[in-house]
Design a protein around this motif. Structure first.
Motif, PDB file in Angstrom:
ATOM      1  N   ALA A 192       0.814  -1.437  -0.115  1.00 10.40           N
ATOM      2  CA  ALA A 192       0.069   0.255   0.183  1.00 10.40           C
ATOM      3  C   ALA A 192       0.769   1.517  -0.386  1.00 10.40           C
ATOM      4  O   ALA A 192       0.843   2.035  -0.982  1.00 10.40           O
ATOM      5  N   LYS A 193       1.714   1.102   0.618  1.00  9.61           N
ATOM      6  CA  LYS A 193       2.428   2.418   0.870  1.00  9.61           C
ATOM      7  C   LYS A 193       3.454   2.545  -0.685  1.00  9.61           C
ATOM      8  O   LYS A 193       3.395   3.594  -1.101  1.00  9.61           O
ATOM      9  N   CYS A 194       3.972   1.910  -0.962  1.00 13.83           N
ATOM     10  CA  CYS A 194       4.474   2.163  -2.325  1.00 13.83           C
ATOM     11  C   CYS A 194       3.741   2.531  -3.863  1.00 13.83           C
ATOM     12  O   CYS A 194       3.539   3.422  -4.504  1.00 13.83           O
ATOM     13  N   GLY A 195       2.507   1.671  -3.464  1.00 10.09           N
ATOM     14  CA  GLY A 195       1.489   1.821  -4.595  1.00 10.09           C
ATOM     15  C   GLY A 195       0.933   3.220  -4.206  1.00 10.09           C
ATOM     16  O   GLY A 195       1.101   4.028  -5.528  1.00 10.09           O
ATOM     17  N   ALA A 196       0.717   3.517  -3.205  1.00  6.57           N
ATOM     18  CA  ALA A 196       0.142   5.329  -3.092  1.00  6.57           C
ATOM     19  C   ALA A 196       0.955   6.258  -3.842  1.00  6.57           C
ATOM     20  O   ALA A 196       1.134   7.052  -3.784  1.00  6.57           O
ATOM     21  N   GLY A 197       2.721   5.821  -3.635  1.00  2.00           N
ATOM     22  CA  GLY A 197       3.766   6.881  -4.196  1.00  2.00           C
ATOM     23  C   GLY A 197       4.248   6.246  -5.627  1.00  2.00           C
ATOM     24  O   GLY A 197       5.039   6.846  -6.058  1.00  2.00           O
ATOM     25  N   GLY A 198       2.900   5.349  -6.056  1.00  2.00           N
ATOM     26  CA  GLY A 198       3.303   5.370  -7.840  1.00  2.00           C
ATOM     27  C   GLY A 198       5.140   4.459  -7.884  1.00  2.00           C
ATOM     28  O   GLY A 198       5.499   4.491  -8.907  1.00  2.00           O
TER      29      GLY A 198
END
Length: 108
Positions: free
Chosen positions: A35-41
Motif C-alpha cells: 500500500a505504501k509503495c503503491g500510493a507513491g507510484g
C-alpha cells in the motif's frame, strides 16, 4: 395459490439478478505492490524486493492501476503475495476502492 408462488419466484429471480448486476465483476489490470509503495507510484518489478519486505512486515498488498493511478485493497492477501511485483489481471467484484478477489493471473 400457484399464481402467488409463481409471482414470488419471479420476483426472487429479478432481485437476485439485480443484486448480481450491482457488483462490479470485472477484470482489473495493474501491479501487485504494498500500500505504501503503491500510493507513491512505486509498483513495478524493480520494487518487488521492497514490496515483499513490507508485506512480510505486515503491510497490506494492493493492486496499483497505472491507468487511473489508484490503489485497490485486495481481500485475498495470500494470493496477492504470490504475485508481488508482477503485472496482473485480478478478477473479482470491486466496490469503492477494494476488490473481492476471485482470481489473480499474470498479464499476458
Amino acid at each position: 395459490m400457484r399464481n402467488k408462488v409463481a409471482l414470488l419466484l419471479g420476483l426472487s429471480l429479478v432481485l437476485a439478478f439485480s443484486i448480481s448486476l450491482m457488483a462490479d465483476h470485472h477484470q482489473h489490470t495493474g501491479w501487485i505492490t504494498d500500500a505504501k509503495c503503491g500510493a507513491g507510484g512505486k509498483y513495478d518489478a524493480a520494487h518487488k524486493a521492497c514490496a515483499m519486505k513490507c508485506a512480510d512486515g505486515g503491510a497490506k498488498l494492493v493492486l496499483y492501476s497505472p491507468s487511473d493511478k489508484k490503489t485497490y485493497a485486495l481481500d485475498n492477501q495470500a494470493l496477492a503475495k504470490e504475485h508481488i511485483g508482477h503485472e496482473v489481471v485480478v478478477e473479482g467484484a470491486a466496490k469503492d476502492d477494494s476488490i473481492a478477489v476471485n482470481k489473480i493471473e499474470a498479464k499476458k
